[in-house]
Design a protein around this motif. Sequence first.
Motif, PDB file in Angstrom:
ATOM      1  N   UNK A   1      61.000  30.413  25.785  1.00 53.08           N
ATOM      2  CA  UNK A   1      60.607  30.466  24.372  1.00 53.08           C
ATOM      3  C   UNK A   1      61.414  29.522  23.499  1.00 53.08           C
ATOM      4  N   UNK A   2      62.591  29.131  23.956  1.00 49.21           N
ATOM      5  CA  UNK A   2      63.414  28.259  23.114  1.00 49.21           C
ATOM      6  C   UNK A   2      62.858  26.841  23.060  1.00 49.21           C
ATOM      7  N   UNK A   3      61.826  26.540  23.842  1.00 50.54           N
ATOM      8  CA  UNK A   3      61.177  25.232  23.738  1.00 50.54           C
ATOM      9  C   UNK A   3      60.038  25.237  22.719  1.00 50.54           C
ATOM     10  N   UNK A   4      59.724  26.402  22.161  1.00 53.24           N
ATOM     11  CA  UNK A   4      58.616  26.519  21.212  1.00 53.24           C
ATOM     12  C   UNK A   4      59.202  26.753  19.817  1.00 53.24           C
ATOM     13  N   UNK A   5      58.902  25.825  18.906  1.00 52.75           N
ATOM     14  CA  UNK A   5      59.497  25.882  17.570  1.00 52.75           C
ATOM     15  C   UNK A   5      59.016  27.112  16.801  1.00 52.75           C
ATOM     16  N   UNK A   6      59.789  27.550  15.815  1.00 48.83           N
ATOM     17  CA  UNK A   6      59.433  28.764  15.067  1.00 48.83           C
ATOM     18  C   UNK A   6      58.030  28.731  14.459  1.00 48.83           C
ATOM     19  N   UNK A   7      57.597  27.579  13.926  1.00 45.45           N
ATOM     20  CA  UNK A   7      56.277  27.555  13.296  1.00 45.45           C
ATOM     21  C   UNK A   7      55.181  27.783  14.324  1.00 45.45           C
ATOM     22  N   UNK A   8      55.396  27.328  15.552  1.00 43.17           N
ATOM     23  CA  UNK A   8      54.412  27.546  16.614  1.00 43.17           C
ATOM     24  C   UNK A   8      54.472  28.990  17.104  1.00 43.17           C
ATOM     25  N   UNK A   9      55.650  29.565  17.152  1.00 42.48           N
ATOM     26  CA  UNK A   9      55.755  30.983  17.531  1.00 42.48           C
ATOM     27  C   UNK A   9      54.984  31.850  16.548  1.00 42.48           C
ATOM     28  N   UNK A  10      55.114  31.535  15.255  1.00 45.62           N
ATOM     29  CA  UNK A  10      54.385  32.314  14.256  1.00 45.62           C
ATOM     30  C   UNK A  10      52.881  32.206  14.465  1.00 45.62           C
TER      31      UNK A  10
ATOM     32  N   UNK B   1      53.759  16.501  10.163  1.00 46.23           N
ATOM     33  CA  UNK B   1      54.382  16.433  11.488  1.00 46.23           C
ATOM     34  C   UNK B   1      55.492  17.473  11.605  1.00 46.23           C
ATOM     35  N   UNK B   2      55.122  18.755  11.712  1.00 46.79           N
ATOM     36  CA  UNK B   2      56.146  19.809  11.716  1.00 46.79           C
ATOM     37  C   UNK B   2      57.051  19.787  12.936  1.00 46.79           C
ATOM     38  N   UNK B   3      56.664  19.051  13.991  1.00 46.13           N
ATOM     39  CA  UNK B   3      57.515  18.937  15.179  1.00 46.13           C
ATOM     40  C   UNK B   3      58.362  17.674  15.176  1.00 46.13           C
ATOM     41  N   UNK B   4      58.396  16.965  14.048  1.00 49.09           N
ATOM     42  CA  UNK B   4      59.121  15.703  13.989  1.00 49.09           C
ATOM     43  C   UNK B   4      60.578  15.845  14.440  1.00 49.09           C
ATOM     44  N   UNK B   5      61.212  16.972  14.112  1.00 51.63           N
ATOM     45  CA  UNK B   5      62.630  17.157  14.454  1.00 51.63           C
ATOM     46  C   UNK B   5      62.866  17.146  15.952  1.00 51.63           C
ATOM     47  N   UNK B   6      61.818  17.401  16.744  1.00 54.73           N
ATOM     48  CA  UNK B   6      61.975  17.418  18.206  1.00 54.73           C
ATOM     49  C   UNK B   6      61.759  16.047  18.833  1.00 54.73           C
TER      50      UNK B   6
END
Length: 444
Positions: free
Chosen positions: A1-10, A214-219
Motif C-alpha cells: 500500500x505504500x506505493x499507492x499515494x493517498x489521493x489514489x487510496x481515497x 498531475x497529482x502524482x508529479x511528486x513520484x
Amino acid sequence: MDTIEPYRRRLFTLSLDTRRDDGTQLYNFVLAGRGKKNWKSADLVLAGLYSLLIKESPQGSDGFILGNDEDQANQDLSLAKKLVAVNAAEIGGEVDVLSTEIKRRDGRGSLKILPARNIAGQHGKTALFIGYDEIHGYRNWDLFEALAPDPTRTDVLQWVTSYDSIFNTPGNPLYDLKQRGIAGSDPGMLFSWYSGDICTDPEFAELPPEQRANPSMASWPEGARYLEQQKRRLPAHKYRRLHLNLPGAPSGAFFDPDSVLGAIVTGRKRLEYDQRHSYFAFVDMSGGSSDDATLGIAHQEAGKSVVDAVESQAGKTPFNPRQAVIKFVNALRGYKIRSVTGDNYAGNTFRADFEDLGISYAPCRLPKTELYEQMEPRLNAGEIELPDLPKLQEQALGLVVRGTRVDHLPGEHDDWINAAAGAAWCAATQSQTNTGLVGRYSWG
C-alpha cells in the motif's frame, strides 16, 4: 500500500469499499481523469483485479477492460499480467494468466482485456466490472449502449479513465460525462477529475495548473522538469491535452491550434462598448432546432481585428429564432451598430425581421469556407483577438478540411466560430472601406 499515494487510496476506498445503509455500493460509475503518467490505467486495472478476486457475487465475477485501441489494450493486459506475477505469492495460485484474460481457477469469473473494436462478441453478457481506458477518442455512445450494465445486478461497477477529449462537444461521451460530473446530477457517479481548470480534490484544487492536473508529479524522478521538457517539445495544444488534461483539437484541424490559443485573451469574456471605436457585426442565424443562432461583434484597433463579443440566443435548442433576432438587435444597439452582415439562410426571412426592427441586413458575399481561409493567415500573424469562450475555442479547434470545404466534423457545430470569423472579416474590410484603405490588407 505504500506505493499507492493517498489521493489514489481515497479513490479506491470511495469506489470499492463505501456502501449505503442497505449494504449496496454507493457508487456504480467512476469517471477518473488526470494528466498523462498519473496512474490512470494502473488504477483501472487494479480496480478490475479487485472486482475479479475480492468482490464475491452470486452472478459471478466476470469483467472487461476495453482499451481505446490495440496498443492500449496490450499495455493494459501487460500491466495486469505483471501485477499478477509480482504478487504471485498472494494471488498466483488463484488465477490462470491466458492470452487476453486473467481467469479464476474456481471458474467464478475472468477479467478480459480487449481493444474496444473487438468487444462485439461480449454484447449482452452480464459483468461485474466494465472498464473503459482512454475514451478521449470516442465519438458516440454506441459502445456504452452495447455494454450497458445488467439491470438485475446491484453490484456492477463501470470505471472510465481518460485525459480530456479531442472532440469536446455535446453528444461526445467524455464531454457529456464531465458535464454530469460537474453538475453533480448523478448520485451514483464518482467524479474524480484533475486538470488545469477543474479539480475535484480540495488538496490539489488551489495548486498551479500543472500540479492540479498531475497529482502524482511528486513520484516522478524528474518532477516538474519533465513537464518543462514536454512543454518545449510538444505543440501547445497537445501539451495542454496530455499534461494539463484540457480539451484538444482533432487530427487534421484546419487552424493551427497554437494560433487559436494565442488569439484567445485569457479571462476576457466580452468587451463593452467604447465610443472610441466603430463596431461591426456578423450574424449566423438558425432555424432553432439543432444549431445555435450566433452574433459576433468586432472592431479594428492597431492593425488587429478585436472580437468584442460572441453570443447566442437565450437558452438552448430548440428555440424561437425570432426571439433570437430581438435579443441580437438589442445587443447591436448597445454597440451603436445599425447594420449587420449575415448569410442567406432562410432567404429573406431574417433579413426582414432585422430590418423591421431598424437594423439593415447585408448578405455576406463570402461562403464560410472563405471566411475561415481569410481568417487563418491573420490568426497565424497574431492579428486577431478572440474572447475566452469555451464553445468558441472548441469549434475553432474542431474545424477540418472536408474535400474542398472547411467545415465542422459530422455531428458537431461551427456557429460560434462562424460568427467570430464573420465579425473579424467585417471589421477588417468595412473599416478599411470607411477609411479608403480597401486593398491594403489581404482581406480587402
